[in-house]
Design an enzyme around this catalytic site. Sequence first.
Site, short mmCIF file in Angstrom:
data_model
loop_
_atom_site.label_atom_id
_atom_site.label_comp_id
_atom_site.label_asym_id
_atom_site.label_seq_id
_atom_site.Cartn_x
_atom_site.Cartn_y
_atom_site.Cartn_z
N GLU A 28 9.41 42.13 40.36
CA GLU A 28 10.87 42.05 40.41
C GLU A 28 11.33 41.53 41.77
O GLU A 28 10.92 42.02 42.81
CB GLU A 28 11.44 43.45 40.16
CG GLU A 28 12.95 43.49 40.10
CD GLU A 28 13.49 44.92 40.14
OE1 GLU A 28 12.77 45.84 39.69
OE2 GLU A 28 14.61 45.12 40.63
N SER A 41 18.08 41.59 40.71
CA SER A 41 18.66 42.37 39.64
C SER A 41 20.17 42.11 39.67
O SER A 41 20.76 42.08 40.75
CB SER A 41 18.36 43.84 39.94
OG SER A 41 18.71 44.65 38.87
#
Lengths: 515, 516
Positions: free
Chosen positions: A424, A427
């Site tokens: 990741e 976001s």
Amino acid sequence: MSLHKLRLAAAVPVTISTFSSRLFLKPFPNTLTLGLFSRRLQPRKPLLVRAFSASAAVQDIPANQTTVSSARRPQWKASIDFKWIRDNKEAVEINIKNRNSNADLDAVLELYENMVNLQKEVERLREERNNVAKKMKGKLEPSERDRLVEEGKYLKESLVSLEEDLVKLKDELQHVAQSIPNMTHPDVPVGGEDSSAIRKEVGCPREFNFPIKDHLQLGKDLDLIDFDSAAEVSGSKFFYLKNEAVLLEMALLNWTLSQVMKKGYTPLTTPEIVRSSIVEKCGFQPRGDNTQVYSIDGTDQCLIGTAEIPLGGIHMDSILLESALPLKYIAFSHCFRTEAGAAGAATKGLYRVHQFSKAEMFVICRPEDSEFFHHELIQIEEDLFTSLGLHFKTLDMATADLGAPAYRKFDIEAWMPGFGRFGEISSASNCTDYQSRRLGIRYRPSEPLQTGPNKGKANLPATKFVHTLNATACAVPRMMVCLLENYQQEDGSVVIPEPLRPFMGGIELIKPKLK
Amino acid sequence: MSLHKLRLAAAVPVTISTFSSRLFLKPFPNTLTLGLFSRRLQPRKPLLVRAFSASAAVQDIPANQTTVSSVARRPQWKASIDFKWIRDNKEAVEINIKNRNSNADLDAVLELYENMVNLQKEVERLREERNNVAKKMKGKLEPSERDRLVEEGKYLKESLVSLEEDLVKLKDELQHVAQSIPNMTHPDVPVGGEDSSAIRKEVGCPREFNFPIKDHLQLGKDLDLIDFDSAAEVSGSKFFYLKNEAVLLEMALLNWTLSQVMKKGYTPLTTPEIVRSSIVEKCGFQPRGDNTQVYSIDGTDQCLIGTAEIPLGGIHMDSILLESALPLKYIAFSHCFRTEAGAAGAATKGLYRVHQFSKAEMFVICRPEDSEFFHHELIQIEEDLFTSLGLHFKTLDMATADLGAPAYRKFDIEAWMPGFGRFGEISSASNCTDYQSRRLGIRYRPSEPLQTGPNKGKANLPATKFVHTLNATACAVPRMMVCLLENYQQEDGSVVIPEPLRPFMGGIELIKPKLK
């Protein structure tokens, strides 16, 4: 008066059981409230929790922790729309289940019902007391007067006691209701992490025809990152950046800021120490054993885990003009996270650290515009990472992977050759009115509302809660993982992607140093 | 064994009085130590304190704080203080303490040191006696003689255990008391208070304005650059958001400073901003107590840094460097966090004194013989930077009473701030000689064997020596902003960006009032 007393009393923790037993001891025969309070003797389920990153999301707090927080008086109140929740019980119930939340809807609705009833009872008693007071104004027999004095005294005492109960009931309703997550966008896939849908995929993994190093090795060989000294000075998972890594951090932030400013975002730097109430209002949990939040000793302040917190706070408790919306910010800050409980997770090198630099986008807009800006934010992210030549995919995160505030969340995961997997790097969340109802950020529509009677002052349209959105523009350490690992050369050097070079004094290559 | 016990016991605070009374209760007739401990019953004077900035220097800690934080607690680390040198230079040290307005109690240090030396001798004498007894017992003995020796050995052992415990405690207290002794002072430093500081250099002159000027707070509001009001709600007073061009100006200041200082051979760094509190102490700051400038993290032994000097000092902690690696020259960017406790009365307007700010800090680790040279290099770099930005400033050789405990000499730069109508400190460059390195344990090994003295080291390696450390502000952003906004304001309310910064701000030349 009684409010003042209560405020003082609030400093002393009030447990649920003592609260209930006080009711039983009341002289006033209020069977209504007595019966309804019974359920509240059972310990409450966990309250709102939100981890900074989905991968570290923890939705269960140990029971003892819950007890501590329910015993505490809430320092602030979320403007939760209980009527809406009651009228949409089934949808809320399904949503709680889909999001794997521990929120206890039945308890909320029961407490709300109790609260409404108790409020009615208080109003009834007030009226009675007023009636008695009115009667006493006239000429009366002494015995009748005595009776009225007695009745008035009795009513007053009952009222004081019920009003105290009402305040406590409202407090508990807050505590329990704050754990209800935001509703979910209808397009969000239902399920756990595996159910997240791929929205977009860019590039493909680079093929290396030499044995690759991970960023830790590259950082050591090129004298860019020093974890060892930081472990002595600060603790594990802290680091010094050195040499070109410092310039690379600066370049990443400067380039990101300049790109995002072109889209009309206002640059900010923010305080990194904030009151813990602001952390809570943004939907994070600043206390407890599992908290991600560093607290300052001897104050009610915390270190921010993300600039989203001071960004959410900047317009707290205010009514904005509709013409001022949208407000679009890009903030640079350092972020601090305890990473408690992350021992098992991917913790190698820069991937999970206690302190890092981040540029964060934040949008405050009208409800009808938040979906548009959610797409603008993810588009900006995708454009940034595409410009840097990363291989990544955008995910529409499934319901169980959403933090409580998010209505919908797009994550971007980039290819990290050293890990041999995607990780990741950003976001983007649409929090609709979840945060604004806690932070008290409203706007006043420019045009009077056409529906409903205008009962406001001077025909002003009623205020509405804004929607808030947040999105990572550049989390420096994870970008460094990507850049170092993806752009390494066989001779051990690392190529700087072209867009960053003007921000690094023209450096094109990080070469091994001569010793 | 006894060491282990002591370590456990250290968790429980030991006050001076219980310590002394234990000695009185000892069966061993040690008149030597008894007499010498008497002085230690009086409460100790405050220990080392150093404020981040000279203007906020507080040299007095309330008495109760001293008791709690210092004396009662076992030191977690020890400074390699050269007690013999202090004893042999008693007068010079005494004068230095007086000149620097320090509360250090030299007499107590010397007495404790003397006690420590004597107790050490006594311990050694007893060890020898015990060994003699043990030796005697190896031979063939009368039962009564053996019993006597067993008894004597037991007695000696007990005495020894108890004296060794006392020795450890004595050493601990010596540390506590001695750590308050400030560094010695450069002979050229003017003796006296702030007014005695000597002007080393003065550059430029105050700009004359032919219009009513605004201070940086007003400019910050009018140009939508600084938001103190929201920060007060979100964080507390003396916090701020930077907005719009102010963000770019901060970035430009840091980028430009880094690029200029790197040209002088300084290695750029970013640092942790959370550090163990022991590192803060070793750099000469006081992380605890009511008046501390340091934010502590709840539930840990960590603090927020007040300056990058702290993680810079720590980066080579407990290591022996090669002489060929010296000098190590760093320029670090970090955020800094300060409680500013007790600063309510001081100049606290706007950006001048804030809880959190960005700073680029230089740090040099070098051989003792080179530290004066690098001190001049550092002040020269500062002067060059501020001259390039067109500031009106003066460099001061700070007087003795204005030096923090670690500094051997300190040059401050004060720049003209039109909004305040006075000069304000914008940077500080200190030579700490071996004050920090003796605490942080940073040594180097000379390349050439020393010519003087007999070589008794292993494999003829020259003995290690403590390095010298120096620190200097390259750019404390908020105070630079005060200078730039106030000095470069125009009659129409705009602010001109100094030329060197423009390439780092995407070519922006002027901060103009926004259209509402």
